[in-house]
Design a protein around this motif. Sequence first.
Motif, PDB file in Angstrom:
ATOM      1  N   SER A 164       0.837  -1.029  -0.028  1.00  0.00           N
ATOM      2  CA  SER A 164       0.064  -0.015  -0.113  1.00  0.00           C
ATOM      3  C   SER A 164       0.761   1.246  -0.268  1.00  0.00           C
ATOM      4  N   ALA A 165       2.103   1.245   0.373  1.00  0.00           N
ATOM      5  CA  ALA A 165       3.040   2.244   0.361  1.00  0.00           C
ATOM      6  C   ALA A 165       3.687   2.669  -0.775  1.00  0.00           C
ATOM      7  N   ARG A 166       3.692   1.750  -1.869  1.00  0.00           N
ATOM      8  CA  ARG A 166       4.520   1.675  -2.844  1.00  0.00           C
ATOM      9  C   ARG A 166       3.956   2.859  -3.647  1.00  0.00           C
ATOM     10  N   PRO A 167       5.073   3.618  -4.192  1.00  0.00           N
ATOM     11  CA  PRO A 167       4.384   4.892  -4.974  1.00  0.00           C
ATOM     12  C   PRO A 167       3.696   4.722  -6.112  1.00  0.00           C
ATOM     13  N   PHE A 168       2.953   5.673  -6.242  1.00  0.00           N
ATOM     14  CA  PHE A 168       2.073   5.624  -7.710  1.00  0.00           C
ATOM     15  C   PHE A 168       2.850   6.438  -8.728  1.00  0.00           C
ATOM     16  N   ASP A 169       2.789   6.251 -10.069  1.00  0.00           N
ATOM     17  CA  ASP A 169       3.406   6.978 -11.243  1.00  0.00           C
ATOM     18  C   ASP A 169       2.121   7.349 -12.004  1.00  0.00           C
ATOM     19  N   CYS A 922      13.660   5.001  -9.946  1.00  0.00           N
ATOM     20  CA  CYS A 922      13.303   3.635  -9.079  1.00  0.00           C
ATOM     21  C   CYS A 922      13.701   3.554  -7.466  1.00  0.00           C
ATOM     22  N   LEU A 923      14.513   4.335  -7.408  1.00  0.00           N
ATOM     23  CA  LEU A 923      14.911   4.508  -5.983  1.00  0.00           C
ATOM     24  C   LEU A 923      13.850   5.118  -5.240  1.00  0.00           C
ATOM     25  N   ASP A 924      12.849   5.867  -5.749  1.00  0.00           N
ATOM     26  CA  ASP A 924      11.802   6.204  -4.952  1.00  0.00           C
ATOM     27  C   ASP A 924      10.554   5.462  -5.488  1.00  0.00           C
ATOM     28  N   ARG A 925      10.673   4.946  -6.531  1.00  0.00           N
ATOM     29  CA  ARG A 925       9.324   4.320  -6.925  1.00  0.00           C
ATOM     30  C   ARG A 925       9.706   3.021  -7.674  1.00  0.00           C
ATOM     31  N   PRO A 926      10.266   1.802  -6.916  1.00  0.00           N
ATOM     32  CA  PRO A 926      10.498   0.713  -7.426  1.00  0.00           C
ATOM     33  C   PRO A 926       9.320   0.093  -8.317  1.00  0.00           C
TER      34      PRO A 926
END
Length: 1005
Positions: A164-169, A922-926
């Motif tokens: 749920s914490a994984r960033p969105f693009d 990708c460091l912020d949004r794998p």
Amino acid sequence: MPTDADSAAHDDRRQLQRELLRRARAGTARRTAAGPATTPSPTTAPDAATAGEAGSVPEAGSGPEAGRVPLSRAQRRMWLMERLGGAGDSYHVPFATRLRGPFDVAALATALTSLVARHSILRTRYAEHEGEPYQEALPTPRTVPVHVVDTDPAQAPALLRRESARPFDLAAADAVRALVLRHGPEDHTLLLTFHHIAMDGASLETVAAELAVLYASATGAATAPALAEAPQYADHARREHDGLPGFDTELKHWSDLLSDAVPPRLPRRAADAPQTAVRPAAVHSVPLAPAVPDALRAFGAQRHATLFAVTLTAAFAALHRLTGDEDLVIGVAGTHRSGTAMRGLVGLCVNTLPVRVDVSGAPTFAELLRRVNEALLEAQRHRHVPFDLVLERLGAGARGADGTALVRVTSDVLGEPTVLRLPGTSAEYVDVPSDGAKFTLSYGLAMDDAEQPRALVQYDANTLDDTVAEAAVRDYAALLHAVAADPEPALGELPLPGPDHAAATRDGSAPDDGCHPAAQALRAHPDVADAEVVLPGQGPAVAYAVLRDSVGPSGHELLGLLRRSLAPEDVPAAVTLLDVLPRTAAGPLDPARLPGSSGSSGPSAPSGPSASADPRAAAVTEAFTVVLGLAPTPDEDFFALGGHSLKAVQLAERLRTDLGLPLTGLDVLQARTPRALTALLGERAARQSAAKAASRPAPRSRDVRPGTVLVTGATGGVGAFVVRELAAQGRPVLALARPESAHLIAVEGVDVIEGDLSDPDGLRDAVAQADAVVHAACTFTRHDVDLAAMRAMVDAWRRGPFVFVSSVDAYGHPGTERVAEESAPHEPVSPYGRAKLDCEAMVLRAAGTGGRGGASAVRSPIVWGAHDRLREQLRWGAIGTLYQAAREGRPIELPRPGTGGHAWYGAAWVHAAALARAVAACLDRPVHGVANACSGHVSWRDLAQDLTELLRTEAEFRETGTVPRDLDHRWHYDSSRLARPLRPRPGEDRRTVLAEMIAAMAAAG
């Protein structure tokens, strides 16, 4: 010459044409729905004309939602929060359900794809054109992926939290994700994660209801009822945008109401804890007697007020006792939904309503309820005015003197949560907590369990002490209990809280010696040798400090300390670190020689010629002028000049590009004045200069540089660009380089560690020191060494993200000419490509285990850029024969289109700078898998034409019916996952980068 009437008539005709087209398509959709029902395959998504028994699905991109649409004001705020950074997962909407019983994952994927087809907001991307954001619906994907993980129920909370914490693009229409945790054959936990820009509470209920119907249709277990045609959010956004000019009267109401309002003066943190970019959310709750909600509801009914109004009154009473303030503003959630036209609409339709109440005069709770109820009803009468517009109308008045937001406290009643109830299963709500707090303090009455209601507060742990929050919730609970028993006593007679935390933390009295409180606090810090505070004639104070050692707290860290320990009016706009404070011959501080100074601290200090002596000050002044349209004095406030969040982002991007210094929109919002912003940039420039002046990089200390990114291959063509990109973003970098080339790394702020891929122990040590890893090194030919190096690095990897720079060679020779990301490899796969696949598998399998973060495998094609290694690859690498033939003017044989049944032959390529941005992203949004990184594709003929023209030769092109081995390439690689960082910047087109590379080779002989 056309007239206004002609233009209006033309617009009317176009509008009529669009309406007729919409009706025709709607009729077609209804006729399709009336025809024979067809159940979509569980393994494929329904197409536009196949609705299944649940009703028809409109064709993507053909309805009213097609094309670019302005953002609604609520969406605009979400978009700006993403751009500004620091929101974390505050605006993620996790929706988790424990399902017991037969569960069909394929049917869920089909249902979810049908849902995304029905509601274009769930497949909408967000982009920017000429400084303004817009939204655009994309075609429905063939299927929405549903990832399945086998796991024990005990491991589920951590997996759900991480997902749920994984960033969105948002630029890639990434607004919904699905994860299934399989605990047993008939025991699953389903998590759907949405971004708030596309979802609110009412939408979640619609999603749950429609998914149940679509799932039943996909399983074929029962005849599902037909779903009505879904309203589209794009229509709502258009209506709101078109209606903005009509809000003037209601905006005047809000500006009159709030023009002199101030934010509540919440107690400051007493603890000296470090601040984080994300506002960390914490929650305290106190159980209430089961009869309390009914008693409060009955009391409210006697006074013609709802339970919500009663609990809001309790929040005002609690906030009054916490702060001592009598004029208070609390925000509540409103909605833009009204009428049947918006029934079933999925999208963000919430609005913040500020409720302002005067609690003076020792009113009884019943009297305070009357005041609150009147203010609440008045706010709801004007609920359709977007809160963002109110903030823009208020300008600087929307914040306190210290920049604090006007609405920092909210109140709500939390009912039974929405649960996804799928046919054939039993459903249980699963709570997935968020790490981010949207507001500083939120009061709530939780009634999710009818047998055990709770009073709760959620708070920003960066701003409030845990003890203060605990006292606040206990006071709120005591008030609710007392009012349920007897609402007539005056506020002062209701039960009091425990110790007066506010009094304990608001003692901001000035010292007796006349020294500014900020200067005194800085001098008391053990790492600070000296400090002074400059008080300009206008605008906030600016502090300057000298550290006792080169290793110590940053200016931001010291500023955070001051914010937590001083009264708001005593906190300076910035703390700038200097090597020495400039003083006059007599000893006092010389303000004219300070960074960012215009030559005087008095009110008549000029902003013109003297400011130009500092190029950073001149750049800041110019940027303010260009972005805001007004030439500022050094101490004019950003908000007073008409600034807002989007302008802050634009200002930061301009200065970051012009000065080559890291700067964010949040920095602008915090600094606020040209002088303070110049001082901040001066501090960052000084740190960069100090790093550049060092003859040898200093040994890295983990206590000093948290967040360090290890970059392997730092002197290589890709690694060098990655190092520069990370350093430009202000990230600490640890560069791994071979001993003989370590001296080539001369990027400011970068530490160097000597090592080699053939030294596994050295690699383990390097990885152990880092908080994130970018693996860009490769031997190209010694695949056993590459694999052993990856094993060693994965073995030592214990925290943070891991980005592996892979190659499109891992796809082998695909059977299709367009290659989707994460497509399976197709033989023949070269040994080099096979090694990349094996390395990818190692890091992706390890991701998320043992404390490790997410992993990304970024597959790149040919890389071009201004670097010796990349020039050598152009000259002698995969397309070396083409380059050499063009350089020597020899005939160039190219495969004729259609040879071998393929219409196109050529290559994919990526600019090294764009690849570096993608890796950094990708460091912020794998991506938690494979992503391609391509800037473009070029046919062999076009490339040969470019090379001969740039080399100034006259090579002959000959098309043949054969395909040379090194030109047997015919694939286009999709790169949607990293589309945003890959967007070309000026000078990153193919022709320009090739010209730069060839010119450098010519100059070198």
